[in-house]
Design a protein around this motif. Structure first.
Motif, mmCIF file in Angstrom:
data_model
loop_
_atom_site.group_PDB
_atom_site.id
_atom_site.type_symbol
_atom_site.label_atom_id
_atom_site.label_comp_id
_atom_site.label_asym_id
_atom_site.label_seq_id
_atom_site.Cartn_x
_atom_site.Cartn_y
_atom_site.Cartn_z
ATOM 1 N N TYR A 366 0.809 -1.215 0.000
ATOM 2 C CA TYR A 366 0.000 0.000 0.000
ATOM 3 C C TYR A 366 0.847 1.271 0.000
ATOM 4 O O TYR A 366 0.293 2.376 0.006
ATOM 5 C CB TYR A 366 -0.924 0.006 1.218
ATOM 6 C CG TYR A 366 -1.810 -1.220 1.324
ATOM 7 C CD1 TYR A 366 -2.733 -1.527 0.329
ATOM 8 C CD2 TYR A 366 -1.707 -2.077 2.410
ATOM 9 C CE1 TYR A 366 -3.542 -2.650 0.415
ATOM 10 C CE2 TYR A 366 -2.508 -3.212 2.509
ATOM 11 C CZ TYR A 366 -3.425 -3.487 1.510
ATOM 12 O OH TYR A 366 -4.215 -4.606 1.597
ATOM 13 N N LYS A 367 2.145 1.138 -0.016
ATOM 14 C CA LYS A 367 3.022 2.303 0.016
ATOM 15 C C LYS A 367 3.231 2.860 -1.393
ATOM 16 O O LYS A 367 3.222 2.129 -2.379
ATOM 17 C CB LYS A 367 4.373 1.939 0.632
ATOM 18 C CG LYS A 367 4.298 1.592 2.115
ATOM 19 C CD LYS A 367 5.658 1.280 2.686
ATOM 20 C CE LYS A 367 5.573 0.956 4.172
ATOM 21 N NZ LYS A 367 6.909 0.624 4.734
ATOM 22 N N THR A 374 -5.567 6.069 0.247
ATOM 23 C CA THR A 374 -5.666 6.238 1.704
ATOM 24 C C THR A 374 -6.833 7.120 2.097
ATOM 25 O O THR A 374 -7.381 6.978 3.195
ATOM 26 C CB THR A 374 -4.354 6.829 2.255
ATOM 27 O OG1 THR A 374 -3.288 5.926 1.936
ATOM 28 C CG2 THR A 374 -4.410 6.996 3.759
ATOM 29 N N THR A 375 -7.243 8.020 1.216
ATOM 30 C CA THR A 375 -8.370 8.881 1.559
ATOM 31 C C THR A 375 -9.702 8.259 1.168
ATOM 32 O O THR A 375 -10.760 8.801 1.498
ATOM 33 C CB THR A 375 -8.225 10.253 0.871
ATOM 34 O OG1 THR A 375 -8.175 10.069 -0.539
ATOM 35 C CG2 THR A 375 -6.998 10.963 1.356
ATOM 36 N N HIS A 378 -9.465 2.494 4.076
ATOM 37 C CA HIS A 378 -8.493 2.222 5.132
ATOM 38 C C HIS A 378 -8.190 0.735 5.170
ATOM 39 O O HIS A 378 -9.075 -0.108 5.273
ATOM 40 C CB HIS A 378 -8.993 2.740 6.479
ATOM 41 C CG HIS A 378 -8.535 4.140 6.738
ATOM 42 N ND1 HIS A 378 -8.856 4.851 7.865
ATOM 43 C CD2 HIS A 378 -7.748 4.972 5.998
ATOM 44 C CE1 HIS A 378 -8.278 6.051 7.808
ATOM 45 N NE2 HIS A 378 -7.623 6.139 6.679
ATOM 46 N N SER A 382 -3.402 1.698 8.166
ATOM 47 C CA SER A 382 -3.796 3.093 7.911
ATOM 48 C C SER A 382 -3.915 3.826 9.241
ATOM 49 O O SER A 382 -4.418 3.282 10.230
ATOM 50 C CB SER A 382 -5.134 3.148 7.182
ATOM 51 O OG SER A 382 -5.046 2.605 5.897
#
Length: 592
Positions: A366-367, A374-375, A378, A382
């Motif tokens: 997820y990086k 991320t917005t 989650h 997160s």
């Protein structure tokens, strides 16, 4: 009582009820029994009449509502998110292929005709209102827009509907109005939106007095959305053998409809009154929580000041550790792996592209992703506020849960396979606050039902279908991707491929819609109007199982969640059987 005359006494309520009544939305505003006022008295009083208009605004987000059916939205009825395992909730019934005319949710049909009847009563009495001619024209334009908006909502669900014009039906009237063709419905609604646009101001000042009001741009944007749908394959591929009256599509296919949709969207852009919201903070998080009008708002609705709480997303989407109110226990729907995989790397390349730098499934998957991930969603790890404990990871894993405070042990209530936890390994975050439930700052945030990013994407899609890829389309997509925080790259294309073909650009636009407009009701309708539902909906949804070992390391596995079912009948909703019984001239949609 036939829903064409549903809520006959709507305008026999005093101003408090006229302003606050919101049919069929128990979670939105409490309804109260109040004494009656004569209809004529309402329209001889400008304040009471304004209350009628305010009431017409109160349901504009009905279809968009994140708790519309059994505390889920339509995103839980397609491949965007998965509802809890309860076969009785309507979103589950839809995606399970079990909807029929008897069990179909009828609130859409009923709510729309309630609002249309209220609008028609206004139109009947508008000359009695003690206001200036200019104000009367302005109020009338708003009502015409709102009536058209509700009819758009109905056509989206059912195809051609009974067009009753300005008629008002009372309890003693026999009502048996047949459905009009899809083409007739689109033409009528376009005419109403054009008339409204001609009489509405180009924009409103960004202040609380006019924050709920529609403008010329609102009417033109609604028209652009309607024409985009009308040009799409579901409606614009020629006659259907099972639809002799053309209730569900045009009688002939016409590529010029894409040009009409393109022109309509460009007309909104060319007003130069809207722009994408930008901030140094995370854009998708802050935009939907702004409690004042923003330049990206095209159609937004704020709850009245008297509303007790506005946690209409949080109460059905929050991790249990971050709090709910009013007896809600656990989230009711969860983003799918299919949605998560749509989010690019921060360089704008798809995670399936070997050049993207995607590390594959594991601790780092997820990086360095598109910041909208991320917005919007989650995932395990997160960071989200947890009250007095401050910012803490959201723990969605299963396996060995450590001892400690509520943050350390939150996987016991949020983790996959726990009774109140995630079903897919993910929680929705888009439109949720960062502070759990209970913060007073959330009281006045709006429902952003239409926004400028959608207008740009509507323009991009229609323009590409008619003209093929153009520099304008690239510019529109680059605006959206730049605002999202995707890196421009050495060629300044934000990960977009140079020199795309029409088909490649179509895929890029559809991909951008899925990411940018996630959880805003679009995906459910997009896969239908594009006629790709047999591929996206006759498939399993998936989630991410993360297992924590005693030493704190994690293992990862993609897991199947549920097989969805889609039939051709499901491109449209069935007309409620109760309405067919009341009005024999109503023709049921094919397959029901």
């Amino acid at each position: 009582m036939n829903s064409l005359k549903y809520c006959r006494s709507l305008l026999a309520l005093p101003v408090a009820a006229l302003v606050l009544l919101t049919a069929c939305k128990k979670d939105f505003l409490d309804q109260k029994t109040l004494s009656a006022v004569d209809e004529g008295a309402v329209f001889r009083d400008s304040v009471k009449t304004l209350g009628v208009i305010n009431n017409l605004y109160s349901n504009i987000g009905f279809s968009f509502n994140a708790r519309r059916v059994n505390n889920t939205g339509l995103d839980a009825a397609c491949d965007e998110s998965e509802p809890i395992s309860d076969p009785t909730i309507f979103s589950y019934i839809i995606s399970n292929g079990g909807v029929n005319a008897s069990n179909a949710d009828k609130n859409t049909w009923t709510t729309v005709f309630t609002m249309v009847r209220a609008a028609n009563i206004f139109m009947k009495n508008r000359d009695s209102i003690p206001i200036t001619a200019a104000t009367r024209d302005y109020w009338t334009a708003q009502v015409r827009f709102l009536r058209a908006w509700y009819l758009m909502m109905l056509v989206k669900h059912y195809g051609g509907i009974p067009l009753i014009g300005d008629n008002i039906y009372d309890d003693g009237d026999k009502i048996d109005v047949p459905r009009s063709s899809y083409e007739a419905c689109v033409s009528y609604i376009v005419g109403e939106l054009d008339a409204a646009a001609a009489a509405l101001p180009a924009s409103y000042p960004t202040n609380n007095v006019n924050q709920n009001r529609v403008s010329k741009g609102t009417a033109l944007a609604a028209k652009a959305r309607l024409l985009l749908y009308a040009a799409s394959p579901l409606f614009n591929s020629g006659p259907r053998a099972d639809d002799p009256d053309h209730l569900l599509s045009y009688a002939t296919a016409d590529n010029e409809r894409w040009k009409n949709a393109s022109d309509a969207a460009k007309a909104v852009i060319n007003l130069n009154v809207y722009s994408l919201y930008t901030t140094s903070a995370t854009p998708m998080y802050t935009f939907f929580l702004q409690n004042t009008p923003q330049t990206e708002h095209v159609l937004a609705y704020w709850q009245p000041v008297s509303t007790s709480n506005n946690f209409y997303v949080e109460n059905s989407a929050n991790p249990q550790s971050r709090g709910t109110t009013n007896g809600y226990v656990g989230a009711k729907y969860f983003p799918t792996q299919e949605l998560v995989d749509e989010f690019d790397m921060i360089n704008g390349l798809r995670i399936t592209d070997p050049a993207s730098g995607y590390p594959g499934m594991g601790d780092n998957m997820y990086k360095n992703r598109d910041p909208r991930l991320t917005t919007t969603v989650h995932y395990n790890g997160s960071i989200r506020n947890m009250g007095t404990l401050g910012d803490q990871p959201v723990n969605t894993y299963t396996g060995v849960v450590p001892t400690g405070n509520a943050a350390a042990t939150s996987a016991s209530v949020d983790g996959i396979y726990s009774a109140t936890g995630t079903k897919t390994g993910y929680f929705r975050y888009k439109m949720c606050n960062n502070f759990g439930v209970g913060g007073g700052s959330e009281l006045y945030r709006p429902w952003v039902v239409m926004r400028y990013a959608e207008v740009l994407l509507n323009a991009a899609e229609a323009t590409n279908e008619y003209y093929g890829p153009t520099s304008e389309i690239y510019d529109w997509l680059k605006l959206i991707r730049a605002r999202a925080g995707i890196q421009a790259g050495t060629n300044g294309l934000y990960g977009l491929k140079a020199g795309m073909t029409k088909d490649e650009m179509r895929d890029a636009i559809r991909h951008e819609r899925r990411v940018e407009l996630a959880f805003e009701e679009h995906r459910f309708w997009d896969i239908r109007r594009w006629k790709i539902a047999p591929q996206t909906e006759n498939a399993e949804t998936h989630g991410m199982e993360i297992t924590r070992a005693a030493n704190g390391t994690f293992s990862y596995r993609i897991i199947p969640i549920r097989k969805h079912v889609f039939t051709d009948a499901m491109y449209f909703w069935p007309i409620p059987q109760s309405e067919i019984v009341k009005s024999p001239s109503l023709v049921q949609n094919p397959g029901y």
